[in-house]
Design an enzyme around this catalytic site. Structure first.
Site, PDB file in Angstrom:
ATOM      1  N   ILE A 237       0.897  -1.156   0.000  1.00  0.00           N
ATOM      2  CA  ILE A 237       0.000   0.000   0.000  1.00  0.00           C
ATOM      3  C   ILE A 237       0.937   1.207   0.000  1.00  0.00           C
ATOM      4  O   ILE A 237       1.528   1.540   1.029  1.00  0.00           O
ATOM      5  CB  ILE A 237      -0.930   0.020   1.224  1.00  0.00           C
ATOM      6  CG1 ILE A 237      -1.882  -1.179   1.177  1.00  0.00           C
ATOM      7  CG2 ILE A 237      -1.725   1.323   1.273  1.00  0.00           C
ATOM      8  CD1 ILE A 237      -2.815  -1.281   2.373  1.00  0.00           C
ATOM      9  N   PRO A 238       1.126   1.843  -1.146  1.00  0.00           N
ATOM     10  CA  PRO A 238       2.227   2.795  -1.330  1.00  0.00           C
ATOM     11  C   PRO A 238       1.990   4.179  -0.733  1.00  0.00           C
ATOM     12  O   PRO A 238       1.882   5.180  -1.455  1.00  0.00           O
ATOM     13  CB  PRO A 238       2.367   2.857  -2.853  1.00  0.00           C
ATOM     14  CG  PRO A 238       0.976   2.631  -3.351  1.00  0.00           C
ATOM     15  CD  PRO A 238       0.371   1.625  -2.399  1.00  0.00           C
ATOM     16  N   CYS A 239       1.963   4.259   0.583  1.00  0.00           N
ATOM     17  CA  CYS A 239       1.773   5.558   1.230  1.00  0.00           C
ATOM     18  C   CYS A 239       2.968   6.480   1.000  1.00  0.00           C
ATOM     19  O   CYS A 239       2.865   7.695   1.224  1.00  0.00           O
ATOM     20  CB  CYS A 239       1.501   5.381   2.720  1.00  0.00           C
ATOM     21  SG  CYS A 239       2.754   4.443   3.608  1.00  0.00           S
ATOM     22  N   HIS A 240       4.093   5.928   0.540  1.00  0.00           N
ATOM     23  CA  HIS A 240       5.256   6.774   0.255  1.00  0.00           C
ATOM     24  C   HIS A 240       5.017   7.680  -0.951  1.00  0.00           C
ATOM     25  O   HIS A 240       5.773   8.629  -1.170  1.00  0.00           O
ATOM     26  CB  HIS A 240       6.501   5.907   0.013  1.00  0.00           C
ATOM     27  CG  HIS A 240       6.392   4.981  -1.163  1.00  0.00           C
ATOM     28  ND1 HIS A 240       5.800   3.738  -1.078  1.00  0.00           N
ATOM     29  CD2 HIS A 240       6.790   5.123  -2.457  1.00  0.00           C
ATOM     30  CE1 HIS A 240       5.848   3.150  -2.264  1.00  0.00           C
ATOM     31  NE2 HIS A 240       6.442   3.967  -3.116  1.00  0.00           N
TER      32      HIS A 240
END
Length: 242
Positions: A209-212
């Site tokens: 889950i690419p919160c970056h």
């Protein structure tokens, strides 16, 4: 107990991480001091392990009961996990029977395992087997080369709002960043920017889950639980690898 703790070898960028092998002390070696309530690290080094990650990789095979299960009496579900090393440091991957439930990054493998135990205090944590190493390799491969993609089933639990944010995060393509404000608008809650940032911070599965990929309105970086340097490296790597 050694004065300094061994760290997993850090691989150069673009090379696959290797899951740490199980250590070889005899069955039950770490059990007595752990049973007496001694700190986890004391039990590890008293048993002759040179690094905590080696202990956790083999704990289930040696004890028949992982440390978290020992503390909780075996309540809850079974979670398989492994710690590996890659160009961004240590990475822990954990999975239930339904999918990946945690991908954690940091500098200290032991701290990552403690984080996993804190998240699932009643679960039975099982050291990785050969079959699970392929899953870890897929995660590491994506970290090192985002163009490979990452399509693994997830088993993440959160509030309805967090789930909405996490689904929106997964829709952001690699190499693209959006602001917290834009993300709030995408989920239909334009006034919930701070709550969106909180949901990003609560994300338990780094990179999957690419919160970056979420940045400030001015494009600056902030608010990454695994470190701003890792956030910058992931964003740059995805842009260059697209």
């Amino acid at each position: 107990r050694p004065e300094s703790r061994a760290r997993p070898p850090t691989r150069a960028a673009g090379k696959r991480c290797r899951v740490h092998p199980a250590a070889s002390p005899g069955p039950g070696a770490a059990l007595p001091r752990k049973a007496q309530g001694a700190p986890v690290t004391d039990a590890l080094y008293a048993a002759g392990f040179q690094s905590s990650s080696r202990f956790y990789a083999g704990a289930d095979a040696m004890l028949g009961m992982a440390p978290a299960r020992f503390r909780s009496g075996g309540a809850g579900e079974e979670i398989r996990f492994a710690v590996a090393a890659c160009s961004l440091g240590a990475i822990l991957v954990a999975s239930t029977g339904r999918g990946i439930c945690a991908i954690l990054m940091g500098d200290d493998p032991e701290a990552l395992v403690h984080d996993l135990q804190d998240r699932f205090p009643k679960a039975r944590l099982v050291g990785a087997d050969a079959g699970f190493e392929r899953t870890v390799a897929l995660v590491v491969g994506f970290v090192e080369a985002p163009r490979l993609g990452l399509d693994l089933p997830l088993d993440v639990r959160g509030t309805a709002f967090q789930q909405r944010v996490w689904e929106a995060l997964r829709a952001i393509p690699a190499g693209v960043t959006v602001s917290y404000t834009e993300l709030a608008q995408r989920i239909g809650s334009p006034n919930a920017v701070r709550a969106v940032a909180g949901a990003c911070a609560a994300n338990p599965v780094a990179v999957a889950i690419p919160c970056h990929r979420v940045v400030r309105n001015d494009g600056g970086l902030s608010g990454y639980r695994w470190g701003i340097a890792r956030k910058r490296a992931l964003i740059d790597r995805e842009k260059n690898d697209a």
